[in-house]
Write an enzyme that holds these catalytic residues in place. Structure first.
Site, PDB file in Angstrom:
ATOM      1  N   ASP A  93       0.876  -1.161   0.000  1.00 56.11           N
ATOM      2  CA  ASP A  93       0.000   0.000   0.000  1.00 56.11           C
ATOM      3  C   ASP A  93       0.927   1.230   0.000  1.00 56.11           C
ATOM      4  OD1 ASP A  93      -2.062   1.736   0.281  1.00 56.11           O
ATOM      5  OD2 ASP A  93      -2.924   0.781   2.047  1.00 56.11           O
ATOM      6  N   ASP A 301      -7.928  -6.724   0.348  1.00 57.36           N
ATOM      7  CA  ASP A 301      -7.075  -6.890   1.518  1.00 57.36           C
ATOM      8  C   ASP A 301      -7.783  -6.272   2.702  1.00 57.36           C
ATOM      9  OD1 ASP A 301      -5.621  -4.189   2.619  1.00 57.36           O
ATOM     10  OD2 ASP A 301      -6.227  -3.992   0.533  1.00 57.36           O
ATOM     11  N   CYS A 339     -14.679 -26.079   8.912  1.00 50.81           N
ATOM     12  CA  CYS A 339     -13.407 -25.457   8.525  1.00 50.81           C
ATOM     13  C   CYS A 339     -12.296 -26.502   8.503  1.00 50.81           C
ATOM     14  CB  CYS A 339     -13.065 -24.333   9.498  1.00 50.81           C
ATOM     15  SG  CYS A 339     -11.523 -23.489   9.101  1.00 50.81           S
ATOM     16  N   CYS A 341      -8.977 -25.703   8.581  1.00 49.47           N
ATOM     17  CA  CYS A 341      -7.703 -25.091   8.992  1.00 49.47           C
ATOM     18  C   CYS A 341      -7.006 -25.905  10.072  1.00 49.47           C
ATOM     19  CB  CYS A 341      -7.913 -23.646   9.457  1.00 49.47           C
ATOM     20  SG  CYS A 341      -8.429 -23.469  11.170  1.00 49.47           S
ATOM     21  N   CYS A 344      -8.799 -25.648  13.542  1.00 54.13           N
ATOM     22  CA  CYS A 344     -10.060 -26.398  13.672  1.00 54.13           C
ATOM     23  C   CYS A 344      -9.847 -27.915  13.623  1.00 54.13           C
ATOM     24  CB  CYS A 344     -11.049 -25.967  12.594  1.00 54.13           C
ATOM     25  SG  CYS A 344     -11.695 -24.308  12.909  1.00 54.13           S
ATOM     26  N   HIS A 370      -7.193 -19.491  11.912  1.00 47.70           N
ATOM     27  CA  HIS A 370      -8.580 -19.817  11.553  1.00 47.70           C
ATOM     28  C   HIS A 370      -9.247 -18.684  10.748  1.00 47.70           C
ATOM     29  CE1 HIS A 370     -12.734 -20.916  11.554  1.00 47.70           C
ATOM     30  NE2 HIS A 370     -12.986 -19.712  12.033  1.00 47.70           N
TER      31      HIS A 370
HETATM   32 ZN   LIG Z   1     -10.671 -23.093  11.185  1.00 47.26          ZN
END
Ligand SMILES: [Zn+2]
Length: 411
Positions: A93, A301, A339, A341, A344, A370
């Site tokens: 940026d 973003d 999820c 991830c 999780c 997460h």
């Molecule tokens: Zn997750």
């Protein structure tokens, strides 16, 4: 390798499209969410973990890196990606937003409510004005040590070339919804004049820095909530060429009234060149990402996913909630059972509740992994839905579940 954008599919019912941005550090499949590592690091998470959770690129901030460690250090290190041990594409940026937000003392929030008072001297309570804008640039006081600095379009380009991200943004004057209409017009004229100076300096630096990977430059569309100003900015910057150099893509920035987000973005994207990528700056709440994608934005973003994670707030398919709430003390299920991830698949809400209550450092790491995965994956799913031709169904399905529990999805 240089920079290009290929469109694979355009949606018949909306402005949405699926494409690939090719950069010297690799491709980005769009639409894509780009997580933010403001100071060349995503707070509390290893770059390897960001790769594992599906992040295709990261965005850092030129203003912060200029102040610390100094853009010359990143140049010596071989550029931002190498310096931060991130093997993929990067964005910076321009610093305009951060420098200008010092001016009004507001928190770093781009989306605002247009229903409040509007005048040009408004500053947040108990804050000093730390930045002053003139036609040449912005003089500002460092938030770190109070030292005085000056950013001009040329300085921003020099700093961003030294940092070495694949995609940079032109230096713009970022206003707020509180500014008056005459001031918005003045700021837009200034942003246009600065865009030409950015293109010229970018061309000069690209020629001077022989052997460096090509860095793409995106122009930034301002104009706040005004249709004529937004359309003028898109028309003027979309076709702008200076000494044979034009923008490689565009950022949609500035004050965005969230209630009008889709309308404002569509005004701009109906005008901008079809074949160049469009980045919606600072937008990342789930419901806003749908609006951005269907109105023709390719990348996004936002610091929200990681910032709220550190306060124990997590996104789930059923809405947003806080893990520090005592109702999770004996909840041995994952944050979100759908999820995939790392958090999780290895941790429970009860464990997360415990580490947040105990102020353990790992709480930030686990919750950030997460939240970033949730948002990255959500936009990946939008891309897939566009390819499959069922974006509208996917959106209705998600929002039907996501908002049904609470209205807490907004900041
Ligand atoms: Zn997750």
């Amino acid at each position: 390798m240089s920079f290009s954008f290929d469109i694979k599919k355009s949606d018949s019912g909306s402005l949405a499209r699926v494409g690939t941005i090719n950069t010297p550090h690799g491709p980005i499949q769009t639409p894509a969410f780009i997580p933010v590592g403001t100071k060349a690091t995503v707070k509390s998470v290893l770059p390897e973990s960001m790769k594992d959770l599906g992040s295709q690129a990261l965005l850092s901030n030129a203003y912060h890196l200029y102040l610390q460690p100094g853009s010359d250090i990143l140049d010596e290190a071989g550029g931002l990606a190498k310096f931060m041990n991130w093997p993929g594409p990067t964005f910076t940026d321009s610093g305009g937003f951060q420098v200008l937000s010092l001016g009004v003392g507001f928190k770093k929030v781009l989306a605002m409510d247009a229903q409040t008072t509007r005048h040009d001297d408004v500053i947040a309570g108990n804050k000093d004005r730390l930045a002053h804008v003139d036609d040449e640039g912005v003089t500002f006081k460092s938030h770190l040590d109070g030292s005085m600095h000056r950013f001009t379009p040329e300085v921003s380009m020099q700093v961003q070339h030294q940092i070495g991200a694949d995609i940079m943004f032109a230096f713009d004057e970022c206003t707020t919804l509180h500014n008056t209409r005459p001031y918005q017009e003045l700021a837009m004229d200034r942003t246009y004049a600065w865009a030409i100076r950015c293109l010229d300096e970018h061309k000069r630096l690209t020629e001077e820095r022989v052997g460096k990977p090509y860095q793409a430059l995106f122009g930034v569309i301002q104009g706040a909530q005004y249709e004529d100003l937004r359309k003028k900015a898109a028309t003027d910057l979309g076709s702008l060429e200076s000494n044979g150099q034009s923008f490689d893509g565009f950022g949609i920035g500035g004050a965005l009234d969230k209630g009008q987000l889709g309308t404002i973005v569509s005004w701009v994207n109906e005008i901008l060149p079809e074949d160049k990528p469009r980045h919606l700056l600072g937008i990342g709440a789930p419901e806003d990402l749908f609006v951005g994608v269907e109105n023709g934005c390719d990348t996004f973003d936002c610091v929200l996913a990681s910032r709220i994670a550190r306060t124990s707030a997590v996104y789930t398919m059923e809405g947003r909630f806080n893990l520090s709430n005592s109702r999770f003390k004996r909840d041995f299920t994952p944050i979100d059972s759908e999820c995939d991830c790392y958090t999780c698949t290895h941790y429970t809400r009860a464990n997360m509740h415990h580490v947040f209550r105990g102020k353990e450092i790992i709480s930030a790491t686990l919750a950030t992994i997460h939240n970033e995965r949730f948002i990255v994956r959500l936009v990946d799913q939008m891309r897939q839905a566009l390819m499959d031709g069922n974006f509208a169904d996917m959106k209705a399905d998600f929002l039907g579940r996501y908002t049904h529990r609470s209205g807490q999805s907004r900041d």
